[in-house]
Design an enzyme around this catalytic site. Structure first.
Site, PDB file in Angstrom:
ATOM      1  N   HIS A  94      -3.905   6.708   2.436  1.00  0.00           N
ATOM      2  CA  HIS A  94      -4.054   5.534   1.984  1.00  0.00           C
ATOM      3  C   HIS A  94      -5.291   5.095   2.413  1.00  0.00           C
ATOM      4  O   HIS A  94      -5.727   5.182   3.299  1.00  0.00           O
ATOM      5  CB  HIS A  94      -2.893   4.602   2.253  1.00  0.00           C
ATOM      6  CG  HIS A  94      -3.361   3.115   1.762  1.00  0.00           C
ATOM      7  ND1 HIS A  94      -3.594   2.744   0.597  1.00  0.00           N
ATOM      8  CD2 HIS A  94      -3.616   1.899   2.663  1.00  0.00           C
ATOM      9  CE1 HIS A  94      -3.943   1.441   0.649  1.00  0.00           C
ATOM     10  NE2 HIS A  94      -3.996   0.847   1.941  1.00  0.00           N
ATOM     11  N   ASN A 150     -10.131  -0.434  -1.096  1.00  0.00           N
ATOM     12  CA  ASN A 150      -8.668  -0.733  -1.025  1.00  0.00           C
ATOM     13  C   ASN A 150      -7.991  -1.194  -2.079  1.00  0.00           C
ATOM     14  O   ASN A 150      -7.907  -2.323  -2.500  1.00  0.00           O
ATOM     15  CB  ASN A 150      -8.127  -1.199   0.263  1.00  0.00           C
ATOM     16  CG  ASN A 150      -6.690  -1.204   0.226  1.00  0.00           C
ATOM     17  OD1 ASN A 150      -5.943  -0.739  -0.529  1.00  0.00           O
ATOM     18  ND2 ASN A 150      -6.067  -1.659   1.622  1.00  0.00           N
ATOM     19  N   CYS A 171       0.829  -1.150  -0.031  1.00  0.00           N
ATOM     20  CA  CYS A 171       0.014  -0.049   0.081  1.00  0.00           C
ATOM     21  C   CYS A 171       0.769   1.467  -0.005  1.00  0.00           C
ATOM     22  O   CYS A 171       0.491   2.364  -0.295  1.00  0.00           O
ATOM     23  CB  CYS A 171      -1.026   0.244   0.971  1.00  0.00           C
ATOM     24  SG  CYS A 171      -2.192  -1.450   0.992  1.00  0.00           S
TER      25      CYS A 171
END
Lengths: 86, 331
Positions: B256, B286, B116
């Site tokens: 994020h 995500n 990520c």
């Protein structure tokens, strides 16, 4: 009359969950307060910062109410690592 | 240091596949509910590729948009740095496949595996090549097809992830609207908390690894949540502080997009109100390396990203990897 540590814990619970402090009692369970497991992680993180302690993840996961949380915190502050919170 | 070259983001493009996977769809696939997913993650839907569509496809589409926005040709690109954990294949690097599909004949490049934090790590890599004077036009991409490594019978992970990509062009900056600073950290002891155990040299693909579902994302959600909550705020505060800023100076916080509650918890600690935070996890889930550019694009579409704005980017990912970037939006 609650002691200083318990009072601080109850204050932090109210702050993390954004609920009135009077809703938090020493008898409250996390479920009654609407704290799910993610809220509990947030709360324990706050407590670790406030008291400069570290609660192992497996112990943290076993804490389900205010009394258990205070007991884990007090054990940690006195260096009693045998307390598991369960 | 008087002649120090600074770097800026000069263009942005994003792409998500058109197919939607909604919470209602997931209710039919695993034991879950729209309410539970929304409450625990903030996600309403994700975009998922059709069979045969890979990370390079998404990366190329996003890159084309970035290049078109800047009005330059792919042959002008000198390097391609691509953050991903779902490369088209183990090798060659997806950056090479993108170079070919894009027609960026003069570019070299490689993939960056930082989960990520992949886009933020690639962003600094690109910035350094521009700041050093080595290159003047670098393409930085974050792209993932997470649906290719998700077990759609595991309700703990399948609700979280989606597919998507974003690309930015990095060029020399001629004023203070530039990439200001980065802070990155790794805590490799967290590797066991979020990973895909098989498919690498430790556990090469076999009947056993397939039977044990080792080619999917495995996550200790609570351990990741706790680390992310702590680190997102910590690294953000650090990068602000060392550049003489506080949370009050931030025009836009671009975290994020892993979980809305991680975002809000981090923002609380930074003293940032919701009007300073970009949250689009409800739309995309995500997308791993794709979330930051997708969030920048959402902010732009909402008219919340203007020239000169102080933008704070923060990420935590598998590794654990931690990244933060501070910049002034340049156009």
């Amino acid at each position: 009359m609650v002691d200083e540590i318990t009072g601080k814990v109850m204050h932090l619970i109210a702050a993390v969950k954004k609920i009135p402090e009077e809703n938090v009692t020493t008898e409250s369970t996390f479920e009654q307060l609407g704290l799910d497991s993610l809220d509990a992680i947030n709360l324990i993180y706050e407590i670790e910062g406030e008291f400069n302690i570290s609660v192992p993840d497996d112990v943290a996961r076993s804490i389900k109410d205010v009394q258990q949380l205070v007991a884990v915190l007090k054990a940690n502050l006195t260096g009693d690592t045998t307390y598991t919170g369960t | 240091m008087a002649n120090l070259v600074r770097a800026k983001i000069s263009a942005l493009g994003t792409y998500v596949p058109p197919r939607l996977l909604t919470n209602a769809d997931l209710e039919k696939m695993v034991e879950t509910s729209n309410e539970w997913i929304l409450e625990r993650t903030g996600i309403r839907q994700r975009h998922i590729v059709d069979k045969g569509v890979a990370t390079s496809h998404l990366a190329v589409e996003a890159s084309k948009k970035a290049l078109a926005e800047r009005g330059i040709s792919a042959t002008d690109v000198e390097a391609i740095f691509l953050g991903t954990v779902t490369p088209d294949m183990m090798f060659p690097a997806t950056a090479c496949l993108v170079q070919d599909k894009l027609g960026a004949k003069g570019a070299w490049g490689f993939d960056i595996s930082a989960a990520c934090s992949g886009f933020v790590y690639a962003l600094q890599t690109g910035a350094k090549f521009v700041e050093s004077g080595a290159h003047k036009k670098v393409l930085v991409i974050g792209a993932d097809v997470m649906s290719s490594i998700i077990d759609y019978t595991d309700r703990a992970t399948c609700v979280i992830f989606g597919d998507g990509a974003g690309a930015v062009l990095i060029e020399p900056a001629d004023n203070g609207n530039c990439l200001i600073d980065f802070i990155h950290e790794v805590d490799g002891s967290g590797g066991c908390s979020l990973n895909m155990p098989a498919g690498g040299s430790l556990n090469p693909a076999s009947h056993e690894t397939l039977d044990k579902k080792m080619h999917y994302v495995h996550q200790d959600g609570q351990a990741v949540f706790k680390y992310a909550v702590r680190k997102m705020a910590e690294v953000s505060e650090k990068v602000l502080q060392r550049n003489g800023f506080t949370g009050k100076d931030v025009n836009l916080f671009v975290p994020h997009q892993a979980n809305k509650r991680i975002i809000m918890s981090s923002a609380d600690r930074l003293g940032l109100k919701e009007d300073r935070i970009i949250i689009n996890i409800d739309e995309y889930g995500n997308t791993t390396a794709g979330t930051i550019p997708l969030a920048l694009d959402s902010a732009r579409q909402q008219g919340r990203l203007k020239k000169g704005d102080l933008v704070l980017i923060a990420s935590v990912g598998a590794g654990f990897t931690v990244g933060a970037a501070l910049l002034r939006w340049a156009y």
